[in-house]
Design a protein around this motif. Structure first.
Motif, short mmCIF file in Angstrom:
data_model
loop_
_atom_site.label_atom_id
_atom_site.label_comp_id
_atom_site.label_asym_id
_atom_site.label_seq_id
_atom_site.Cartn_x
_atom_site.Cartn_y
_atom_site.Cartn_z
N VAL A 1 0.66 -1.10 0.08
CA VAL A 1 -0.09 0.01 -0.23
C VAL A 1 0.89 1.29 0.13
O VAL A 1 1.85 1.30 0.87
N CYS A 2 0.66 2.13 -0.77
CA CYS A 2 1.31 3.34 -0.95
C CYS A 2 0.43 4.60 -0.79
O CYS A 2 -0.46 4.69 -1.36
N LEU B 1 -2.10 7.93 7.66
CA LEU B 1 -2.77 7.19 8.70
C LEU B 1 -3.55 6.07 8.14
O LEU B 1 -3.49 4.81 8.47
N ALA B 2 -4.47 6.52 7.12
CA ALA B 2 -5.44 5.43 6.35
C ALA B 2 -4.67 4.27 5.87
O ALA B 2 -5.05 3.26 5.79
N GLY B 3 -3.64 4.74 5.02
CA GLY B 3 -2.94 3.89 4.26
C GLY B 3 -1.93 3.00 5.08
O GLY B 3 -1.97 1.60 4.88
N VAL C 1 -0.03 -6.54 4.62
CA VAL C 1 1.18 -6.06 3.30
C VAL C 1 2.02 -4.95 3.83
O VAL C 1 1.81 -4.35 4.88
N ARG C 2 3.17 -4.70 2.96
CA ARG C 2 3.95 -3.42 3.42
C ARG C 2 3.35 -2.19 3.04
O ARG C 2 2.48 -2.08 2.37
N PHE C 3 3.90 -1.03 3.86
CA PHE C 3 3.34 0.43 3.45
C PHE C 3 4.46 1.29 3.20
O PHE C 3 5.60 1.26 3.82
N ILE C 4 4.45 2.02 2.13
CA ILE C 4 5.41 3.13 1.75
C ILE C 4 4.38 4.51 1.60
O ILE C 4 3.28 4.35 1.53
#
Length: 203
Positions: free
Chosen positions: A64-65, A73-75, A84-87
């Protein structure tokens, strides 16, 4: 889960006045998602509901980007709900850029997440940045849709000013279909009012 509009009203996040939106348009209403997402339990609950929609649609997501700062915050919570990963991307000299050592792989499946999507301009800037590095944007998501773009199973029809691609799904928890105006056609401006910008960046 309780109605999303009721959640915004409960936390004083549905404002009425004369506002300048990030898209540059004006509106009598403003959604201040930070007032909702400052409560981690509420943010988690909303993200889980959004993740449920995405999973049920069979969308495969690697990462998620979010465009900073409103979507962070939502992402982050959505990435956690999806496992999953967050960037995130951020503006450097006006350009949405991937920094801080974040990298994407070729054909990595990216979901772009915002707190609110009006025209989708910031989301598209983030999408173009990760696509330029070889990733594939598979979908867009937001807690709330301002009614310019059409979400999956939504009431609002896609309007010409929507910048999200018509061939990629857009998930959101609710439509907030408030009237928005170009500055030159804004009735509140014509009445002598000056818009304020309570969000994260000015235009």
């Amino acid at each position: 889960m309780e109605n999303v509009r009721e959640i915004y009203e409960k936390y004083g996040a549905l404002l009425k006045g004369h506002f300048l939106l990030s898209s540059g348009k004006h509106s009598e209403y403003y959604l201040q998602s930070a007032r909702v997402l400052e409560h981690p339990d509420v943010a988690e609950k909303l993200a889980r509901e959004l993740a449920k929609q995405i999973k049920e649609a069979g969308i495969e997501v690697d990462t998620v980007c979010s465009p900073a700062i409103g979507g962070l915050l939502a992402g982050y919570e959505l990435a956690r709900a999806l496992g999953v990963r967050f960037i995130f991307t951020e503006r450097v000299k006006g350009e949405m850029t991937l920094r801080r050592g974040f990298e994407v792989k070729k054909n990595e499946k990216i979901l772009i997440c915002e707190d609110i999507i009006t025209t989708g301009g910031s989301a598209m800037e983030a999408a173009r940045e990760v696509e330029a590095r070889g990733a594939e944007v598979v979908a867009f998501a937001a807690i709330a849709n301002r009614g310019v773009c059409q979400k999956v199973n939504g009431k609002s029809e896609r309007k010409p000013e929507c910048k999200l691609p018509a061939d990629k799904p857009f998930f959101a928890l609710d439509d907030f279909d408030f009237e928005v105006y170009d500055p030159e056609n804004c009735p509140m401006c014509k009445a002598g009012s000056t818009p304020i910008k309570p969000g994260s960046r000015g235009n």
